[in-house]
Design a protein around this motif. Structure first.
Motif, short mmCIF file in Angstrom:
data_model
loop_
_atom_site.label_atom_id
_atom_site.label_comp_id
_atom_site.label_asym_id
_atom_site.label_seq_id
_atom_site.Cartn_x
_atom_site.Cartn_y
_atom_site.Cartn_z
N GLY A 95 0.70 -1.37 -0.02
CA GLY A 95 0.00 -0.03 0.16
C GLY A 95 0.66 1.44 0.08
O GLY A 95 0.51 2.16 -0.88
N VAL A 96 1.89 1.10 0.69
CA VAL A 96 2.74 2.40 0.91
C VAL A 96 3.48 2.65 -0.45
O VAL A 96 3.48 3.75 -0.99
CB VAL A 96 3.93 2.30 2.20
CG1 VAL A 96 4.77 3.32 2.05
CG2 VAL A 96 2.90 2.38 3.41
N MET A 97 3.96 1.76 -0.91
CA MET A 97 4.78 1.79 -2.16
C MET A 97 3.95 2.22 -3.26
O MET A 97 4.27 3.07 -4.22
CB MET A 97 5.42 0.45 -2.56
CG MET A 97 6.72 0.31 -1.62
SD MET A 97 7.87 -0.92 -2.02
CE MET A 97 6.67 -2.44 -1.99
N LEU A 98 2.78 1.81 -3.58
CA LEU A 98 1.85 2.06 -4.47
C LEU A 98 1.20 3.54 -4.42
O LEU A 98 0.88 4.23 -5.43
CB LEU A 98 0.58 1.02 -4.50
CG LEU A 98 0.99 -0.29 -5.08
CD1 LEU A 98 -0.36 -1.27 -4.98
CD2 LEU A 98 1.34 -0.17 -6.52
N ILE A 99 0.98 3.95 -3.25
CA ILE A 99 0.30 5.24 -2.97
C ILE A 99 1.53 6.54 -2.89
O ILE A 99 1.11 7.59 -3.24
CB ILE A 99 -0.71 5.20 -1.75
CG1 ILE A 99 -1.54 4.14 -1.85
CG2 ILE A 99 -1.15 6.53 -1.49
CD1 ILE A 99 -2.40 4.23 -3.35
N LEU A 100 2.92 6.28 -2.52
CA LEU A 100 3.52 7.24 -2.61
C LEU A 100 3.82 8.18 -3.71
O LEU A 100 3.80 9.36 -3.69
CB LEU A 100 4.86 6.69 -1.83
CG LEU A 100 5.34 6.47 -0.28
CD1 LEU A 100 6.58 6.08 -0.15
CD2 LEU A 100 5.07 8.08 0.46
#
Length: 315
Positions: free
Chosen positions: A155-160
């Protein structure tokens, strides 16, 4: 409103959230069901976390994943409801630029993370039903922790990149967001630049996350249903299916509002913008409200433990 809010500025320090444009006179009334749902979401999800924590028999992968879901629901609902209620109640529309991006990150990151948790829960049910003798050796506590970490990191890597792209655009048209929270495309549409990269990336993430996660969940439950229908008696089939019932209801409560909202944006161009915004608010808060209710009603261990706590306190 002053001209400085609409013209002659670059990269404003604050944005103005309008809430639900055109329904300002009804904001207080609209806030009542949202406030009630938020209260239920907070109370219900904290209850789930508390019950799982104090009940040793619930310290198994299924309930660990349920706790992860409860935490994401709390983060998601808390990232939007307090600010939205302040708009409805106190007309507090300003939001700092960095606070807006932070809200955007938590909304979209927790949504992606939640979808990944559904996949993890489907995997747990698949192993428990299709290979029960190896369930405890396959889904050990370290494996569950690694799955949880992987879901969060995805989630973090896709949304950053949402944040990096939104921060690099120049905003020189207006700082007024016709929405009740900092939704990604509602923000970047204010940029006076070619935002096709943001638009294409947002669509790609949405498609990949939903398509892949729904695919893995479907494959898992296809195998689960095959295993259930191969059981010798109806009672065994119903009992085994009952262990998956809560998860299936939760998946439906989460994906149906999202898909409905997406279809309305795609095919409901003639619908009022107020209806679109109300649905966008609802599809974020309704699942967080329903999840603990569904698990509380359909999961015997949680229901019994909750009743025991309530009756003990009543005594």
């Amino acid at each position: 409103m002053s001209d400085s809010n609409t013209t002659d500025f670059t990269n404003p320090s604050t944005f103005i959230l309008l809430g639900i444009p055109g329904l300002e006179v009804a904001h207080v009334w609209i806030s009542i069901p949202f406030c009630a749902m938020y209260a239920v979401a907070v109370l219900g999800n904290f209850s789930i976390l508390f019950i799982v924590n104090i009940e040793p028999s619930l310290h198994v992968p299924m309930y660990y994943f349920l706790c992860m879901l409860a935490v994401t629901d709390l983060i998601l609902s808390t990232s939007i409801l307090p600010k939205m209620l302040s708009i409805f109640w106190f007309n507090s529309r300003e939001i700092d630029f960095n606070a807006c991006l932070t809200q955007m990150f938590f909304i979209h990151c927790t949504a992606v993370t939640e979808s990944g948790i559904f996949v993890a829960m489907a995997l747990d049910r698949y192993v428990a039903i299709c290979d029960p003798l190896r369930h405890s050796t396959i889904l050990t506590n370290p494996v569950v922790a690694k799955i949880g970490l992987a879901v969060v990191l995805r989630g973090v890597m896709l949304i950053l990149p949402f944040l990096f792209l939104a921060r690099r655009w120049p905003y020189c048209r207006t700082n007024i967001i016709p929405h009740s929270y900092c939704e990604h495309m509602a923000v970047v549409k204010l940029a006076c630049a070619d935002i096709r990269i943001s638009s294409y990336y947002s669509l790609s993430v949405t498609f990949l996350v939903i398509a892949l996660d729904v695919f893995f969940i479907t494959v898992s439950y296809t195998q689960i249903l095959r295993a259930i229908f191969s059981l010798p008696t109806k009672d065994a089939q119903l009992k085994t299916f009952g262990t998956c019932g809560s998860h299936l209801f939760v998946i439906l409560a989460s994906y149906i509002p999202v898909l409905s909202s997406a279809l309305m944006h795609r095919f409901g161009q003639n619908m009022a913008v107020q209806f679109h915004i109300l649905m966008a608010n609802a599809y974020l808060i309704v699942p967080a409200t329903l999840h603990p209710i569904i698990y509380g009603v359909r999961t015997k261990q949680i229901r019994n433990r909750l009743l025991l706590l309530l009756t003990h306190k009543g005594v």
